[in-house]
Design an enzyme around this catalytic site. Structure first.
Site, PDB file in Angstrom:
ATOM      1  N   SER A 121     -10.343  -0.669   6.373  1.00 16.45           N
ATOM      2  CA  SER A 121      -9.449  -0.488   5.287  1.00 16.45           C
ATOM      3  C   SER A 121      -8.806  -1.687   4.635  1.00 16.45           C
ATOM      4  O   SER A 121      -8.522  -1.623   3.556  1.00 16.45           O
ATOM      5  CB  SER A 121      -8.652   0.506   5.502  1.00 16.45           C
ATOM      6  OG  SER A 121      -9.011   1.698   6.003  1.00 16.45           O
ATOM      7  N   SER A 140      -9.431   1.979   2.581  1.00 17.03           N
ATOM      8  CA  SER A 140      -8.219   2.573   2.025  1.00 17.03           C
ATOM      9  C   SER A 140      -7.224   1.708   1.307  1.00 17.03           C
ATOM     10  O   SER A 140      -6.222   2.166   0.490  1.00 17.03           O
ATOM     11  CB  SER A 140      -7.591   3.670   2.926  1.00 17.03           C
ATOM     12  OG  SER A 140      -6.777   3.128   3.880  1.00 17.03           O
ATOM     13  N   LYS A 157       1.012  -1.170  -0.101  1.00 14.53           N
ATOM     14  CA  LYS A 157      -0.069   0.225   0.008  1.00 14.53           C
ATOM     15  C   LYS A 157       0.958   1.258  -0.034  1.00 14.53           C
ATOM     16  O   LYS A 157       1.946   1.361   0.624  1.00 14.53           O
ATOM     17  CB  LYS A 157      -0.847  -0.060   1.334  1.00 14.53           C
ATOM     18  CG  LYS A 157      -1.919   1.107   1.242  1.00 14.53           C
ATOM     19  CD  LYS A 157      -2.694   0.749   2.478  1.00 14.53           C
ATOM     20  CE  LYS A 157      -3.787   2.072   2.665  1.00 14.53           C
ATOM     21  NZ  LYS A 157      -4.556   1.791   3.852  1.00 14.53           N
TER      22      LYS A 157
END
Length: 168
Positions: free
Chosen positions: A105, A81, A6
């Site tokens: 997320s 996210s 990420k």
């Protein structure tokens, strides 16, 4: 083994913007601690995946990288996210990845993209070498966690990170 990461998790020599335009020139000088441990186990980061602005949304969109959609339908969100992680793993572009979660997320992108993910208890991951542009700790406790195509891969990533092997 290749691993996707990420974009808000520090990878030495790569951008770490959190989807914020003002951080576009923020190049990490060191790896985040979980990534250090994974590299020790032979994992190699091969790409960084998209995040929403400030990593605070249930859809993955920012002014730097644009929008990430579901790998199954471009008319649907990949979640957020860690939506970029969920999308690449759900599309079988990565076997395993490292995301983060505060309020869904990892869990939402996993569900939306058809992969596996786990949010460990917030204090299970080290915060060493972790920089964040928004000082939300200790009020909100985000934590890193793995996403994968296979639940056994999630377990193996956690074993690697939580092993007793010390850094040299």
């Amino acid at each position: 083994m290749p691993i996707s990461i990420k974009e808000c998790i520090q990878v030495k020599g790569q951008r770490c913007t959190w989807g914020l335009v003002q951080l576009i020139d923020n190049i990490s000088t060191e790896d985040a601690f979980p990534l250090i441990k994974l590299r020790m186990e032979g994992m190699i980061p091969f790409c960084q995946t998209n995040v929403p602005t400030s990593c605070l949304s249930y859809s993955t969109d920012n002014s730097i990288y644009g929008t990430t959609s579901s790998p199954h339908s471009t008319s649907r969100t990949s979640g957020g996210s860690s939506g970029g992680e969920g999308a690449i793993i759900g599309a079988r572009g990565s076997l395993v990845g490292l995301g983060s979660d505060m309020a869904g997320s990892i869990r939402l992108p996993s569900a939306y993209s058809g992969c596996c993910g786990l949010k460990p208890t917030a204090t299970r991951f080290s915060l060493l070498q972790y920089r964040e542009p928004i000082p939300w700790r200790p009020f909100c406790m985000p934590t890193d966690g793995p996403l994968a195509q296979d639940p056994y891969a999630v377990v193996e990533v956690l074993k690697s990170i939580w092993s007793d092997q010390f850094m040299s």
